[in-house]
Enzyme design. Sequence first.
Site, PDB file in Angstrom:
ATOM      1  N   SER A 100     -31.484  19.013  13.811  1.00 35.67           N
ATOM      2  CA  SER A 100     -30.464  19.960  14.524  1.00 35.67           C
ATOM      3  C   SER A 100     -29.493  20.494  13.343  1.00 35.67           C
ATOM      4  O   SER A 100     -28.644  21.251  13.509  1.00 35.67           O
ATOM      5  CB  SER A 100     -29.793  19.207  15.567  1.00 35.67           C
ATOM      6  N   LYS A 139     -19.142  19.838  14.662  1.00 37.24           N
ATOM      7  CA  LYS A 139     -19.997  20.082  15.864  1.00 37.24           C
ATOM      8  C   LYS A 139     -19.224  19.358  17.004  1.00 37.24           C
ATOM      9  O   LYS A 139     -18.754  18.243  17.015  1.00 37.24           O
ATOM     10  CB  LYS A 139     -21.133  19.585  15.457  1.00 37.24           C
ATOM     11  N   SER A 145     -29.843  21.785  17.467  1.00 35.59           N
ATOM     12  CA  SER A 145     -28.963  22.040  18.322  1.00 35.59           C
ATOM     13  C   SER A 145     -27.519  22.434  17.631  1.00 35.59           C
ATOM     14  O   SER A 145     -26.660  22.898  18.378  1.00 35.59           O
ATOM     15  CB  SER A 145     -28.712  20.773  19.139  1.00 35.59           C
TER      16      SER A 145
END
Lengths: 106, 503, 509
Positions: B179, B80, B155
């Site tokens: 997330s 990420k 997210s």
Amino acid sequence: MPADHWDAPALTRDQVAYLAGLARIDLTPAELDHLAPQLAVILDAVARVREVAGEDVPLTSHPLPLRNVFRADEVRPCLPADEALAGAPAVEQQRFSVPRILGEEA
Amino acid sequence: MANLTRLTAAELSKRLGAGEVSSTEVTEAHLERIGAVDPAVHAFLHVDADGAMATARRVDDRRVAGETLPPLAGVPVAVKDVMATRGIPTTCGSAILAGWVPPYDATVVARLRAAGLPILGKTNMDEFAMGSSTEHSAYGPTHNPWDLGRIPGGSGGGSAAAVAAYEAPLAVGTDTGGSIRQPGAVTGTVGVKPTYGGVSRYGLVALASSLDQAGPVTRTVLDAAMLHEVIGGYDPMDSTSLDAPLPPLVEAVRDADVTGLRVGVVRELGGDGYQAGVRARFDEVVALLSDAGATVVEVSCPHFDYAFAAYYLILPSEASSNLARFDAMRYGMRVGLDGVADPSAEQVMAATREAGFGDEVKRRIILGTYALSSGYYDAYYGSAQKVRTLIQRDFAAAFEQVDVLVSPTAPTTAFRFGQKLDDPVAMYLSDVATIPANLAGVPGISVPSGLAEEDGLPTGVQVLAPAQADDRLYRVGAVVEAMLVERWGGPLLDRAPQLEPSA
Amino acid sequence: MRVASLVSYEQALERYDPVLGLEVHVELDTVSKMFCGCPTGFGAAPNAQVCPVCLGLPGALPVLNERAVESAIRIGLALNCTVAVECRFARKNYFYPDMPKNFQTSQYDEPIAFDGWTEVEVDGRSYRIEIERAHMEEDTGKSLHVGGATGRIHGAHHSLVDYNRAGIPLIEIVTRPIVGTGALAPVVARAYVAHLRELLVALAVSDVRMEQGSLRCDANVSLRPGPDAPLGTRTETKNVNSLRSVERAVRYEICRQASVLGDGGTVTQETRHWHEDTGITTPGRSKEQAEDYRYFPEPDLAPIAPDAAWVEELRETLPEGPRERWARLQAGWGFSDLEMRDVAGAGALVLVEQTIAAGATPAAAKKWWLSDLARRANEQGVEPAALPVSPKQVAQVQALIDAGRINDKMARTVFDGLLAGEGTPEEIVVAQGLVVVSDETALGAAVDRAIEAHPDVAAKVRDGKVAAAGALIGAVMKEMRGQADAARVRELINSRLVTVTPGSDLASQ
């Protein structure tokens, strides 16, 4: 900002402008217009915490009960200066060049 | 070659270990897959083909030389874009960090490298991890492989989509309020938020320091356990890191036995406000656990009703402080001012932050600034910290009665793009089931629980365990997964639509 | 305000009572920074001593330096503070280019040490300064301002920032309002900073070089009409970079504020800047609003809970304070308060200490330093310590007396010789043939002769007036040219003239 307004969580446009100043974000007038009501809605939702946050409940600032986390006073390798400065918008004399600071003294 | 991308990390590990396939082949296959489908999915913000292939080759050389390598050596991974990767651009999904190349690796990244995993690239995310749909990325959203017109969750939508679209067998995400878990649920993948302190936060660009954790994003529970064992463990560079060994996670997966385990269904998570199909799949899982020998009871965690409110005070407060460093002085974006010849540093800061931050980030910074401000601290931030104590107590009380808690991971399946953008609170409610775990610091996993009949989209079941009992997540997750896969005749992802390679 | 229109200091003190507050920042001399392992040495190339942590790069996290905590506790103990049972760091949020994170990791309502005091001596008077707190924080980077006339921030075109200093451990020591100093306010302020400096040197926690910035002082000054009036509005003066500046800046601020008040104005609460060259303070930039620092507990650092055993261990490492030293010496020597003050007043405390260390008794050490040697020092217009007589030599002289080889009178001759540089006590005694006559027969004969020569005195002694024997002793000593042991002479006189009655004075001698 007056301290007795918590029970009226609706944020005014002026209050948002003041907060934006504290947060160093140059919000546009349009943003100020639509942020205030949005924030008010959120604040309505979150003001509920007061309902259960009694006097005698302790605050939790850290989820883990850690204490006394230290490191020995020893030198470790630094970044070479050129790497430290690599992402800088402007560099001069191996320092970070920043625009004029309004600063503390007149 | 295409078959390689369909294998799980565990299977790839076995074949690599047996010399049946090389890491170079595996990595190349995934890079090809990325090239084929990512134009449509947009899971990746940056693909580091050269770096990944170099690592793959090194691993192959070492294996050929007879070295014994760690289990996941040579298995590619996506990271990420909130984690610092030395030499690879790191944007956190924000314009304010466009082009920033960190001079250092996050500890998690260093561990991936040390374990020989080629890093395919950085995945898309809501800006600075604030969001539940990846629509708040400054670089455009990621599309759910199940339906490209829908969100992949957030997210960490990029990591979940990458794994769901077979662009990577493994990914690392971060979870502050769900997330990792919520994208897992809406993409039919596995996502784990470890115990707070269980995985190092050094190099993880902070959103809410007391809530953030990095964790595995995978297609199977075993893969997640294997990845968790690589990235987890004490880090002296992180003062909030737990100085304790990880419990045996892979072992818990292989055990896969829940006989006599006490399972608590949380009354406050899963009633009205939860989509019918989500609830139905959840009820089925609960029944399965019962069949597998677990004892299931209902427990009440009454303060969970306030978790959402506490979270949306604590997070913005910490975030407003964490994001103050983005000021155009040392790295990242710096803008000039229209019509101002000689702006001051203060003006440049304010103008850059205005230009570089998106709406959601600005919203939360202002909210956090307010919650911390003089005269309001006690009512907002202070009260939220008290609610946090109450939620920890709820968990503690619950875990005296049961060994794990279960709930649906998210209230709905993947919604359409734009559906919740105008209503921040509606968007925030996507996290209502996942938030309590972050507030208390306890670990949680989301495991696919099937498709909702009303829209044919994936749902997830969440398992929560006491702090440092991450192995229970894997134990229960493995059982649920095994039973469901058997019932389905194959993994849930097999039913996802085939993604056409883009022209 | 132009200097010419200021009231004089004396006038200011006539009308107003000054109150002080001093905030001192101490840079610790740890080898690495507060939250990372970067070196702390002064004078390195710019940005050559930085890392992701002290640069505040995205993702970096702090880890606390144990030695900094240790030093903080020791400073607190040396200032008689209570050490917190548990305390946390807090974030002080504000924006400034020399602060990489745009918050300073500091301590807010939970300082590691608080409620202490220390004593400062000025002109023989002791002032007790209450210490509100000592807390830990990190230093900022340093800016060079380019393009202005003076190299200062005002009028600069841009600035260049070096973060080598960012993250160096700082301890901030804050006093409570210091009252009752009157006209001595500037001097007391200076003495306090000087005293702190000595304390910190003795603790070995900082190199306390004001000119290098490892000790920084902010002086708060306010005036009130009289000691019973409420506190006035205070100003905070920064850029006070030397002890001299502390005194001058406080003095100037008193005059300036007195002038403002005298003109019917009010003192603005503000931060001011001291200018050493012009001897004035100027106001800082006025801000539209007071800064709201939005303090909250630092989530990236664990709370600190120093256990009692560790604190006691650290207490053992404290250097002895002046009071403890005094008490220890007095107890060891068995001197009265008056005797101690006499010794200290003669500037002979260390000399007496060293003489005793060299083998003399406390009484003997005191006797010589306070009588003969003090007198000779006075005659020469120097401190006793400046005489060419060492404590060791004094002990040697006393040892010769104790061995019966010389008497007190001869000892004075020896001191003359030492002061004249004639060698060691032993050498002088030999060279001058100084030897106590211990031949009993000779002594006895001299005693008899003295008794015969002074029958009236002898009669008094027989009658019980023991003190009268002094005249007889003097006569014997004169005949022996001082080379007799006076005590032995006295014994011989007594044995001839006195019948010891049980319970009498003599019996108890």
